[in-house]
Structure formats: C-alpha cells, structure tokens
Design a protein around this motif. Structure first.
Motif, short mmCIF file in Angstrom:
data_model
loop_
_atom_site.label_atom_id
_atom_site.label_comp_id
_atom_site.label_asym_id
_atom_site.label_seq_id
_atom_site.Cartn_x
_atom_site.Cartn_y
_atom_site.Cartn_z
N LYS A 74 0.80 -1.35 -0.05
CA LYS A 74 0.06 0.02 -0.17
C LYS A 74 0.97 1.36 0.11
O LYS A 74 0.66 2.34 -0.44
N SER A 75 2.04 1.22 0.83
CA SER A 75 2.91 2.40 0.87
C SER A 75 4.35 1.83 1.33
O SER A 75 4.42 0.85 1.94
N SER A 76 5.06 2.60 0.72
CA SER A 76 6.66 2.52 1.32
C SER A 76 7.50 3.66 1.40
O SER A 76 8.71 3.79 1.01
N ASP A 77 6.78 4.82 1.80
CA ASP A 77 7.53 6.13 1.63
C ASP A 77 7.20 6.82 3.13
O ASP A 77 6.25 7.59 3.34
N GLU A 82 3.49 -0.29 4.35
CA GLU A 82 2.29 -0.32 4.64
C GLU A 82 1.83 -1.56 3.93
O GLU A 82 1.64 -1.58 2.67
N THR A 127 -4.94 -4.79 7.25
CA THR A 127 -3.54 -3.75 6.91
C THR A 127 -2.80 -3.76 8.06
O THR A 127 -3.19 -3.61 9.44
N LYS A 135 0.88 -1.45 9.30
CA LYS A 135 2.07 -0.51 9.17
C LYS A 135 3.34 -0.91 10.05
O LYS A 135 3.22 -1.40 11.05
N THR A 147 11.89 0.24 6.07
CA THR A 147 11.69 0.96 4.96
C THR A 147 12.12 0.03 3.70
O THR A 147 12.88 -1.22 3.88
N SER A 166 10.94 -1.00 -0.32
CA SER A 166 9.77 -1.82 -0.95
C SER A 166 10.32 -3.27 -0.99
O SER A 166 9.32 -4.02 -1.33
N THR A 195 10.55 9.97 -1.27
CA THR A 195 10.24 11.70 -1.09
C THR A 195 11.45 12.31 -0.26
O THR A 195 11.46 11.88 0.89
#
Length: 433
Positions: free
Chosen positions: A244-247, A251, A262, A264, A268, A270, A340
């Motif tokens: 879902k997220s890696s920044d 997650e 889900t 978290k 860090t 991906s 980012t």
C-alpha cells in the motif's frame, strides 16, 4: 575417543557451548576448532582455566586430564552433536535461506511467531557450518518453534546445514546475484539454494513459496515438491498481499481469504514487502490470527544496519550497509529513487565475492545509480574507483578518503543511502552524516 552420545551426556549437564576463549562462561563446553590461521587446541587449557567444564580437542597431546575430551575432528564433532540434539527436539524447525533478506526475514518470522509461541531464532548471522550447529545447540526444551537461518557461498553447504538443522518447514526468500565467485554464477546460486528444496522433498517437509518469483517456482517444480504453501500478489495464494505504501515505511494490505487486514511496519524499502508477506504466510500456517500477526510486524524494529532508517543531526540515513550484492544494491537504488525527499544522496561501497563478474556488475550498478535522479553519488572501493572516468560521481578507493571528503563537504538535510559489502565497513561514515 569420545563418542557423540558421550559428548551429549556432558552437554545435558553443561548445555552451553563456546568456540572462543574470550567468551567462556562457567560450566560451558569449549570446542577447539581450527581455521586457516589458528588452532584452538592451543587454547584448550586457557578455556579450562577460565571456567569451562570440558574442552573438546582433536590432538592427543593437549589431553592432560579427564576434562579434555578427544575426538577425531572438533568441527565434525560439533556438527554431529548438534544433529543429535536436533533429533531430540520434537518441534517444527523452519529452515530459511536466500540471496537477499535472509536475516530480515528470519527476524520478521520470529517476531510474528513469538506473539503466540515460545520461539528460538538464529542469533545475528550465525548461519554457516559453525553458526548453525551453535544455534541448534542453543535450543532449549521449552522452545515450541525454531527459525534457523542458513547461509551459503558454495555448493553443498545448504545440503550440509539441512542435515544438521533437519528443517520440517523451509523457505527460500529469493535467488540473486550473490556469492557468484563461490557458486560459479547465477545458475550455481539457484542450484545451491535448491538444496533446501531437495531436503524438504526427501523428508516430506512443508515449503513456503513466493508465487510471484519465477525462479522459485521453477526450482520448486524441478524439485518435485508437493507440500506447498503459496504467498504473493495474485489470487489463488494462501496469503495475498498488496504494497500500500513504502514512503518511507512499508504498509501492507493482506488477506487469507477470510479477513482483509492492514499492517504498518517500521521497515523501509519496498524490497522488504515480500519478506513481510512471507512472515504473514508462515504465521497464518501456524494458526495465528491476523491481530497476532500484525502485532508482531508492527512492533518489529529493524536493527543491525539492515533497511534501518536512522535520523542523525543533519540527515536521514538508510543504513543498509551490513552487506551488499548486485541484486540488493539494485533494489536499494530502486527504493531511494521513489522515496520523497528534498535532496537524495547515495554512498555506495564495493560488492565482494563476485569473481569474474565483478567488473561487469559494478559497472551495471554505477549505470543504474547515475540514472536514478540522485543529487549526488559517492562511490567507494577499488572496483568502483576504476569507473571514475566513465560515470558522474565522486570516487574514493577507501572509506578513509571518503571520510576526509565528508568532513570538508558536509551533507545536510538529505536522505542518504549508505550501502556496501560488510568488508567495506561503511559504518565508519555514519558519524560524518
């Protein structure tokens, strides 16, 4: 000569093993191993003087009392003792190997399983022909599930470690461009890692497989495995997951066909998604509910400089310098490219044990690095340095030279990837970041 059974009777009364006279505890058994540049038989008396109950030696001249136990070969005796101890343990043992992510996967699997079970997991990276026996001999009678990491840099090593650890379940995290020198190329890596599959086939063990990985699917089919538990990103797997997220932290959304969940994490990169999914799959197999699994993952804190996000006074550093090979280096560069940050910098150290492919693999990584949109790249090591006329970047032959540069050219307000092989000792740069 002392037999394995005789050694085991001593071990039951003195269940701590040492191979280093700097780490002698009262009542332990010292095994006098030999290496290319040392013969620990010469330290046997010192081990006894420091409190060891017995010293196991393989040279008769060092036997001066009943506290010295003579064997044919101390390393073989250690391995045989561990194998014998393993046979007394009626528990699941998960054998874990792979080119990348072994230790992180082992830690994640253990973190998940420990939410319900009394577990044992390989300490640190004690995953070789000495470390695995020491790990097995550290498993107490109260342990319910053990996770044993198995490393290798040549053919037949995993085969040997399987005879010692005798895994009932197994997982190969992946196969990549690691230890190419010892394995004889990528196909040799696949052949060496597949020794775990061969053992599980022979013993009718269970195998956890990432269905998204074509190499693992090919290897498992060739081995003729039958007891397969699949995980991946597609339907039809026991565990299906989505990144879902890696920044900057990962997650994951996952399902076991019944519950959508889900989690978290504090990881860090991906590339750790598949390691997380593997631990979910193993937890689910051992009847753990999603809440237990997610708690184990959410509470896990990466350490030992593997995918570890560290805040310094000036920067955020991705500490991933425990080790490196072309596969893990490429994945790390892919990861920082999508994160980012106002300013992104990569400090890359040489990759070892690549043999004839070393020059070509370093060139490929340098090419990827300069195309990654980074604000600065610092290359360190003799293999990277020969490329200084071909690629943009700052090049140094040694970490000491890089430190001098960093002391004069402060890096601030940046996201910094610090990655290289263990022998590069890139941890020395962290104080200057």
């Amino acid at each position: 000569m002392s037999t394995t059974e005789e050694l085991y009777q001593h071990f039951l009364k003195n269940p701590v093993i040492s191979t280093d006279t700097r780490n002698i505890s009262d009542g332990c058994i010292f095994f006098a191993l030999k290496g290319d540049n040392f013969n620990a038989n010469t330290f046997a008396a010192q081990a006894i003087d420091k409190g060891a109950s017995f010293a196991v030696v393989d040279e008769a001249e060092y036997v001066t009392s009943e506290r010295y136990l003579l064997v044919e070969d101390t390393l073989s005796a250690l391995q045989d003792l561990a194998s014998h101890h393993r046979k007394q343990l009626n528990i699941p043992v998960i054998g874990l190997t792979g080119s990348n992510g072994k230790t992180t996967s082992k830690e994640l699997v253990n973190a998940v399983l420990a939410e319900r079970y009394k577990t044992f997991a390989t300490f640190g990276n004690l995953n070789n022909h000495i470390g695995v026996p020491l790990s097995i001999l550290s498993i107490g009678s109260d342990v319910e599930i053990a996770v044993i990491e198995m490393g290798a840099n040549h053919q037949k090593e995993i085969e040997l470690l399987c005879t010692i650890a005798q895994p009932t379940h197994g997982i190969i995290t992946n196969v990549g461009m690691a230890h190419l020198d010892g394995f004889g190329g990528f196909e040799g890596v696949k052949k060496g890692k597949a020794e775990l599959y061969a053992y599980l086939k022979e013993t009718q063990g269970y195998t956890f497989i990432n269905r998204d990985n074509s190499h693992l699917m090919e290897m498992s089919a060739a081995a003729g495995l039958s007891k397969l538990i699949f995980y991946g990103t597609e339907n039809g797997n026991t565990i299906k997951g989505e990144l879902k997220s890696s920044d900057p932290f990962i997650e994951v959304v996952w399902t076991n066909h019944e519950i959508l969940s889900t989690v978290k994490t504090n990881l860090t990169g991906s590339y750790n998604f598949e390691n997380i999914l593997a631990s979910i799959c193993i937890g689910d197999f051992f009847d753990m509910n999603p809440e237990e699994i997610n708690n184990g993952l959410a509470n896990y804190q990466p350490q030992n400089n593997r995918s570890q996000l560290t805040k310094t006074e000036s920067n955020t550093v991705i500490c991933d310098f425990y080790n490196a090979n072309p596969s893990s280096m490429s994945a790390a560069l892919d990861n920082i490219a999508v994160l980012t940050a106002d300013k992104k910098i990569a400090i890359l150290g040489d990759m070892f044990e690549l043999g004839a492919e070393s020059a070509g693999q370093h060139k490929l990584i340098a090419e990827q690095a300069v195309k990654s949109g980074l604000d600065k790249i610092i290359f360190i090591g003799k293999y990277f340095s020969v490329l200084s006329n071909d690629y943009a970047g700052v090049f140094f032959e040694t970490p000491a030279q890089a430190i001098e540069y960093l002391a004069e050219n402060k890096i601030t307000n940046s996201l910094v990837l610090l990655k290289g092989s263990r022998g590069m000792k890139l941890e020395s740069l962290l104080a200057y970041l």
